[in-house]
Design an enzyme around this catalytic site. Structure first.
Site, PDB file in Angstrom:
ATOM      1  N   ILE A 106      -7.240   7.874  -1.144  1.00 26.70           N
ATOM      2  CA  ILE A 106      -7.144   6.409  -1.134  1.00 26.70           C
ATOM      3  C   ILE A 106      -7.940   5.982   0.103  1.00 26.70           C
ATOM      4  CG2 ILE A 106      -4.857   6.593  -0.023  1.00 26.70           C
ATOM      5  CD1 ILE A 106      -4.155   3.840  -1.073  1.00 26.70           C
ATOM      6  N   SER A 107      -8.845   5.030  -0.067  1.00 26.71           N
ATOM      7  CA  SER A 107      -9.758   4.667   1.023  1.00 26.71           C
ATOM      8  C   SER A 107      -9.018   3.996   2.181  1.00 26.71           C
ATOM      9  CB  SER A 107     -10.843   3.717   0.501  1.00 26.71           C
ATOM     10  OG  SER A 107     -11.528   4.310  -0.580  1.00 26.71           O
ATOM     11  N   GLN A 108      -9.661   4.035   3.356  1.00 21.87           N
ATOM     12  CA  GLN A 108      -9.165   3.351   4.559  1.00 21.87           C
ATOM     13  C   GLN A 108      -8.982   1.854   4.243  1.00 21.87           C
ATOM     14  OE1 GLN A 108     -12.339   3.262   7.348  1.00 21.87           O
ATOM     15  NE2 GLN A 108     -11.093   2.694   9.087  1.00 21.87           N
TER      16      GLN A 108
ATOM     17  N   ARG B 160       0.822  -1.221   0.000  1.00 16.03           N
ATOM     18  CA  ARG B 160       0.000   0.000   0.000  1.00 16.03           C
ATOM     19  C   ARG B 160       0.856   1.271   0.000  1.00 16.03           C
ATOM     20  NH1 ARG B 160      -5.373   1.815   1.657  1.00 16.03           N
ATOM     21  NH2 ARG B 160      -5.230   3.629   2.986  1.00 16.03           N
TER      22      ARG B 160
END
Ligand code: SAM
Length: 216
Positions: A61-63, A35
């Site tokens: 960018i999502s959790q 990530r």
């Protein structure tokens, strides 16, 4: 290159497994995809923290947990063709590929689509075709799709996307108003669509013909 596998292991244990995500393929994908290669350099240290991060151009960018839940709801299988709307950093697309899927991912902002391409190349991810256009219109050229994932908030499910879902296919999306949405999964059975709801989420807006008409 720094690998950071220990941080990913901790992220999976504390943020994802502990909150009930069980699909082994999804957990393995979250363990394997780096990530930190999908967040801006200035946020690299926070890449494995329990929150979304900015990626520029007012996008995020999502959790990690939200990525895991949406992937589990979609449950991609080896060989599936998945359409993602909202490429962003490319991270979600990389997770889908790590689950064995091929991905077509559509991004509306050209600079963000370029960013995703660079991130995916840097992370060595193949099997993602990034397109820059309005994803609410779908992508009929390669339809039908085994799964469709919308990673931006939509006021309603775009009709073209429902039409492009294969028989037995699943569409997962955050549906609601500007401030809060509900995670929805729609499963197609021939001409019938079965809807399930999975709690509140908050996403940046899906802007397009079948989404919101403009930014807010
Ligand atoms: N999936 C991404 C990731 O893994 O980083 C996060 C997506 S971000 C929360 C939402 C993205 O949807 C933004 O990059 C935004 O530009 C994009 N977007 C918004 N409306 C769109 C549309 N109509 N078609 C394609 N992309 C759109």
């Amino acid at each position: 290159m720094e690998n950071r596998a220990a941080e990913r292991e901790e992220m999976v244990r504390r943020q994802i497994e502990a909150r009930g995500v069980k699909n082994p393929q999804v957990l393995q994908a979250m363990r394997s995809v780096p990530r930190h290669l999908f967040v801006p350099e200035s946020y690299a240290r926070e890449a494995y923290q329990d929150y979304p991060l900015p990626i520029g151009h007012d996008q995020t960018i999502s959790q990690p947990y939200v990525v895991a839940v949406m992937t589990e709801l979609l449950s991609p299988e080896k060989g599936d063709l998945i359409l993602e709307i909202g490429t962003g950093s490319g991270y979600q697309a990389a997770i889908l590929v790590a689950c064995g899927a091929s991905v077509i991912s559509i991004e509306r902002i050209p600079a963000v689509a370029d960013l995703a391409e660079r991130n995916l190349t840097r992370a060595g991810v193949r099997n993602v075709l990034v397109l820059c256009q309005d994803g609410t219109l779908g992508y009929p050229d390669k339809a039908p799709y085994n799964g469709i994932l919308i990673t931006a908030a939509t006021p309603a499910l775009p009709e073209p996307l429902l039409e492009e879902l294969a028989d037995g296919g699943r569409l997962v999306a955050p549906v609601g108003d500007r401030d809060m949405q509900e995670l929805v999964r729609v499963t197609r059975n021939k001409d019938e669509y079965h809807t399930e709801r999975f709690g509140a989420v908050r996403f940046v807006p899906l802007i397009g013909m079948y989404g919101w008409k403009k930014e807010w």
